[in-house]
Design a protein around this motif. Structure first.
Motif, short mmCIF file in Angstrom:
data_model
loop_
_atom_site.label_atom_id
_atom_site.label_comp_id
_atom_site.label_asym_id
_atom_site.label_seq_id
_atom_site.Cartn_x
_atom_site.Cartn_y
_atom_site.Cartn_z
N MET A 125 24.46 68.97 8.57
CA MET A 125 23.30 69.60 9.15
C MET A 125 22.61 68.59 10.06
O MET A 125 22.40 67.45 9.70
CB MET A 125 22.35 70.04 8.02
CG MET A 125 21.18 70.79 8.52
SD MET A 125 20.02 71.36 7.22
CE MET A 125 21.09 72.04 6.00
N GLU A 126 22.29 69.02 11.23
CA GLU A 126 21.68 68.13 12.22
C GLU A 126 20.16 68.16 12.10
O GLU A 126 19.54 69.21 11.98
CB GLU A 126 22.08 68.59 13.63
CG GLU A 126 21.69 67.61 14.69
CD GLU A 126 22.26 68.01 16.04
OE1 GLU A 126 21.55 67.80 17.03
OE2 GLU A 126 23.39 68.52 16.09
N ALA A 127 19.56 66.98 12.15
CA ALA A 127 18.10 66.87 12.05
C ALA A 127 17.45 67.27 13.36
O ALA A 127 17.90 66.88 14.43
CB ALA A 127 17.71 65.45 11.69
N LYS A 128 16.41 68.06 13.26
CA LYS A 128 15.62 68.46 14.43
C LYS A 128 14.22 67.88 14.41
O LYS A 128 13.57 67.79 15.44
CB LYS A 128 15.52 69.99 14.50
CG LYS A 128 16.85 70.70 14.62
CD LYS A 128 17.51 70.39 15.94
CE LYS A 128 18.80 71.17 16.06
NZ LYS A 128 19.57 70.80 17.23
N VAL A 129 13.75 67.48 13.21
CA VAL A 129 12.41 66.91 13.07
C VAL A 129 12.49 65.67 12.17
O VAL A 129 13.11 65.74 11.10
CB VAL A 129 11.42 67.93 12.46
CG1 VAL A 129 10.04 67.31 12.30
CG2 VAL A 129 11.35 69.19 13.31
N THR A 170 3.35 61.23 10.97
CA THR A 170 3.62 61.69 12.33
C THR A 170 4.99 62.32 12.36
O THR A 170 5.96 61.75 11.85
CB THR A 170 3.57 60.51 13.33
OG1 THR A 170 2.30 59.86 13.20
CG2 THR A 170 3.73 61.00 14.75
N ALA A 171 5.09 63.51 12.96
CA ALA A 171 6.36 64.22 13.11
C ALA A 171 6.85 64.08 14.54
O ALA A 171 6.05 64.11 15.50
CB ALA A 171 6.19 65.69 12.76
N TYR A 172 8.16 63.91 14.68
CA TYR A 172 8.79 63.75 15.98
C TYR A 172 9.91 64.77 16.12
O TYR A 172 10.69 64.97 15.19
CB TYR A 172 9.41 62.35 16.13
CG TYR A 172 8.40 61.25 16.01
CD1 TYR A 172 7.74 60.75 17.12
CD2 TYR A 172 8.10 60.69 14.77
CE1 TYR A 172 6.81 59.72 17.01
CE2 TYR A 172 7.18 59.66 14.65
CZ TYR A 172 6.52 59.20 15.76
OH TYR A 172 5.62 58.18 15.64
N GLU A 173 10.02 65.37 17.29
CA GLU A 173 11.16 66.24 17.57
C GLU A 173 12.36 65.35 17.86
O GLU A 173 12.28 64.41 18.67
CB GLU A 173 10.85 67.12 18.78
CG GLU A 173 11.96 68.07 19.12
CD GLU A 173 11.64 68.94 20.32
OE1 GLU A 173 12.53 69.69 20.72
OE2 GLU A 173 10.51 68.87 20.85
N VAL A 174 13.47 65.63 17.21
CA VAL A 174 14.70 64.87 17.43
C VAL A 174 15.49 65.58 18.51
O VAL A 174 15.88 66.74 18.37
CB VAL A 174 15.54 64.78 16.12
CG1 VAL A 174 16.85 64.06 16.38
CG2 VAL A 174 14.74 64.10 15.02
N THR A 175 15.72 64.89 19.62
CA THR A 175 16.44 65.50 20.73
C THR A 175 17.91 65.03 20.78
O THR A 175 18.74 65.68 21.37
CB THR A 175 15.77 65.19 22.07
OG1 THR A 175 15.67 63.78 22.24
CG2 THR A 175 14.38 65.81 22.10
N ALA A 176 18.19 63.89 20.19
CA ALA A 176 19.55 63.38 20.14
C ALA A 176 19.63 62.33 19.04
O ALA A 176 18.63 61.71 18.69
CB ALA A 176 19.94 62.75 21.47
N SER A 177 20.81 62.17 18.50
CA SER A 177 21.00 61.10 17.51
C SER A 177 22.37 60.49 17.71
O SER A 177 23.30 61.15 18.19
CB SER A 177 20.83 61.64 16.09
OG SER A 177 21.83 62.58 15.82
N ARG A 178 22.48 59.22 17.35
CA ARG A 178 23.77 58.54 17.44
C ARG A 178 23.77 57.39 16.44
O ARG A 178 22.71 56.86 16.09
CB ARG A 178 24.03 58.01 18.84
CG ARG A 178 23.03 56.97 19.30
CD ARG A 178 23.33 56.51 20.74
NE ARG A 178 22.27 55.67 21.23
CZ ARG A 178 22.22 54.36 21.07
NH1 ARG A 178 23.18 53.74 20.43
NH2 ARG A 178 21.23 53.65 21.54
N ALA A 179 24.92 57.03 15.99
CA ALA A 179 25.05 55.90 15.08
C ALA A 179 24.83 54.62 15.85
O ALA A 179 25.28 54.48 16.99
CB ALA A 179 26.42 55.90 14.42
N VAL A 180 24.15 53.68 15.26
CA VAL A 180 23.93 52.38 15.91
C VAL A 180 24.49 51.27 15.05
O VAL A 180 24.68 51.37 13.89
CB VAL A 180 22.45 52.11 16.20
CG1 VAL A 180 21.97 53.05 17.28
CG2 VAL A 180 21.59 52.24 14.96
#
Length: 102
Positions: free
Chosen positions: A1-5, A92-102
């Protein structure tokens, strides 16, 4: 499941209250993980700042976060926190627009 928030925040209690806070907090965190549809819900006491509890949360949608904020276990936790001397609450809530492994 992909995080959106993503939500980051902290609560501050008197350091001497932490022994009484922990059982209530554990019950709240377990209920959130079981029932609220979160992807991740992590809580930790700050090792260098007694009484400070840090939160990081990942939610699949704003709607799931909104539902969490009115879930049945929220009220009892907030009541207990107030009784145990809650001094500060910042999230504080943030909208997640993209994610990647670092």
């Amino acid at each position: 499941m992909e995080a959106k928030v993503a939500v980051f925040g902290h609560l501050r209690f008197p350091p001497e209250a932490m022994g009484a806070v922990r059982p209530h907090l554990l019950e709240f965190v377990e209920a959130t993980r079981r029932h609220d549809g979160c992807i991740a819900y992590d809580v930790a006491e700050d090792l260098t700042d007694p009484g400070l509890i840090r939160f990081s949360e990942l939610w699949p949608s704003q709607e799931s976060l909104d539902a969490h904020l009115v879930a049945p276990h929220i009220g009892p936790w907030r009541d207990a926190a107030k009784e145990l001397g809650l001094m500060d609450r910042v999230f504080t809530a943030y909208e997640v627009t993209a994610s990647r492994a670092v």
